[in-house]
Scaffold this motif. Structure first.
Motif, PDB file in Angstrom:
ATOM      1  N   SER A 151      35.896  36.172  38.570  1.00 24.18           N
ATOM      2  CA  SER A 151      36.162  37.610  38.619  1.00 24.18           C
ATOM      3  C   SER A 151      37.246  37.936  39.635  1.00 24.18           C
ATOM      4  O   SER A 151      38.107  38.796  39.401  1.00 24.18           O
ATOM      5  N   TYR A 152      37.218  37.261  40.751  1.00 26.14           N
ATOM      6  CA  TYR A 152      38.210  37.530  41.803  1.00 26.14           C
ATOM      7  C   TYR A 152      39.606  37.127  41.360  1.00 26.14           C
ATOM      8  O   TYR A 152      40.568  37.884  41.521  1.00 26.14           O
ATOM      9  N   VAL A 153      39.716  35.931  40.770  1.00 25.79           N
ATOM     10  CA  VAL A 153      41.037  35.451  40.325  1.00 25.79           C
ATOM     11  C   VAL A 153      41.519  36.250  39.128  1.00 25.79           C
ATOM     12  O   VAL A 153      42.711  36.528  38.970  1.00 25.79           O
ATOM     13  N   LEU A 163      36.401  44.490  40.324  1.00 24.90           N
ATOM     14  CA  LEU A 163      35.807  43.211  40.693  1.00 24.90           C
ATOM     15  C   LEU A 163      34.300  43.235  40.521  1.00 24.90           C
ATOM     16  O   LEU A 163      33.704  42.309  39.955  1.00 24.90           O
ATOM     17  N   MET A 164      33.665  44.304  40.966  1.00 22.58           N
ATOM     18  CA  MET A 164      32.218  44.427  40.868  1.00 22.58           C
ATOM     19  C   MET A 164      31.773  44.544  39.408  1.00 22.58           C
ATOM     20  O   MET A 164      30.801  43.899  38.982  1.00 22.58           O
ATOM     21  N   ALA A 165      32.497  45.335  38.616  1.00 22.32           N
ATOM     22  CA  ALA A 165      32.120  45.519  37.211  1.00 22.32           C
ATOM     23  C   ALA A 165      32.249  44.224  36.429  1.00 22.32           C
ATOM     24  O   ALA A 165      31.378  43.884  35.617  1.00 22.32           O
ATOM     25  N   THR A 166      33.320  43.480  36.666  1.00 19.84           N
ATOM     26  CA  THR A 166      33.525  42.229  35.936  1.00 19.84           C
ATOM     27  C   THR A 166      32.478  41.197  36.299  1.00 19.84           C
ATOM     28  O   THR A 166      31.876  40.554  35.418  1.00 19.84           O
ATOM     29  N   SER A 167      32.233  41.013  37.585  1.00 20.18           N
ATOM     30  CA  SER A 167      31.276  39.990  38.015  1.00 20.18           C
ATOM     31  C   SER A 167      29.848  40.348  37.607  1.00 20.18           C
ATOM     32  O   SER A 167      29.081  39.463  37.188  1.00 20.18           O
TER      33      SER A 167
END
Length: 257
Positions: A151-153, A163-167
């Motif tokens: 998610s970060y990359v 970032l929070m939504a994806t992870s």
């Protein structure tokens, strides 16, 4: 003697009910003890092991994500996911599929009677041991690392919400897929629990606008990257599971015969 045993079994017969009332299990006829051990005993043990392992996995993978997040952002002291998402993850998003594992069966009742030697294999305690705990620990470490680092990359560009939504999306779907991969024989309640979890999660994405940007989560970029993270988190585990299953099946066959 019944109360001193690991599992006391009493027979509700003409002699009285004292033994059955003092026992852990009560049966009406002595030949029912075979079904109690070979069928119900086996299912109870296997289901308890699966349920325990997924409760451990569900908490460990979340802890790994939080640890990596703190390390990435100079050991910040606040939680990566808001409290409402953590409560949803522990209840509505993953609870029903995890507890539906109590309905799973690796074999049928007829097969358990046909091959009573399989009960002897359970006495070795291989389904829930230090080894299985270490295996699930490594799985949690791997999947938590893939979810957070992927998610970060993939999406992080000074946007914490993305970032929070994806992870979190990858985390929920990874857990649901792992449960689906563990099930041996599907029950209607398992389908229903998966559907309820997905509906609750999709509804929360639309309701909590401060955590899920509607424009972002409906974009092709979000769907593609999230799917890739989920694939990287689950596909290697599935390949290893299939390989180990083929090898253990041949080993179990040799032990039975």
């Amino acid at each position: 003697m019944i109360q001193a045993a690991h599992a006391g079994i009493g027979i509700d017969a003409k002699e009285g009910k004292q033994a059955s009332l003092a026992a852990d299990f009560s049966i009406t006829q002595f030949h029912h003890i075979c079904r109690l051990f070979l069928v119900h005993g086996r299912f109870c043990y296997k289901r308890s092991c699966s349920l325990s392992q997924f409760v451990i996995h569900r908490g460990l993978i979340l802890s790994v994500i939080q640890a990596i997040f703190s390390w990435m952002f100079f050991f910040v002291s606040f939680s990566f996911y808001p409290g409402v998402l953590l409560v949803g993850y522990a209840t509505a998003f993953t609870m029903f599929p995890v507890f539906s594992l109590v309905l799973d069966r690796d074999i049928t009742s007829a097969e358990a009677f046909l091959f009573p030697q399989m009960y002897g294999i359970l006495r070795k305690g291989r389904s829930l041991s230090i080894k299985t705990f270490c295996i699930w620990l490594m799985i949690s470490l791997y999947q938590g690392t893939v979810v957070m680092c992927g998610s970060y990359v993939g999406v992080y560009d000074n946007n914490f919400v993305e970032l929070m939504a994806t992870s979190f999306t990858a985390l929920v779907f990874t857990e649901l897929i792992m449960i689906a991969l563990t099930i041996h024989k599907w029950h209607w309640a398992m389908y229903l629990s998966q559907a309820i979890s997905l509906i609750c999660f999709m509804g929360s994405m639309l309701y909590f606008n401060e955590y899920f940007n509607l424009k972002f989560i409906t974009s092709s970029n979000f769907m593609l990257r999230t799917s890739l993270i989920i694939l990287l988190a689950c596909l290697p585990i599935y390949i290893i599971k299939v390989t180990r299953g083929a090898l253990s099946a041949s080993t179990s066959y040799n032990q039975i015969y």
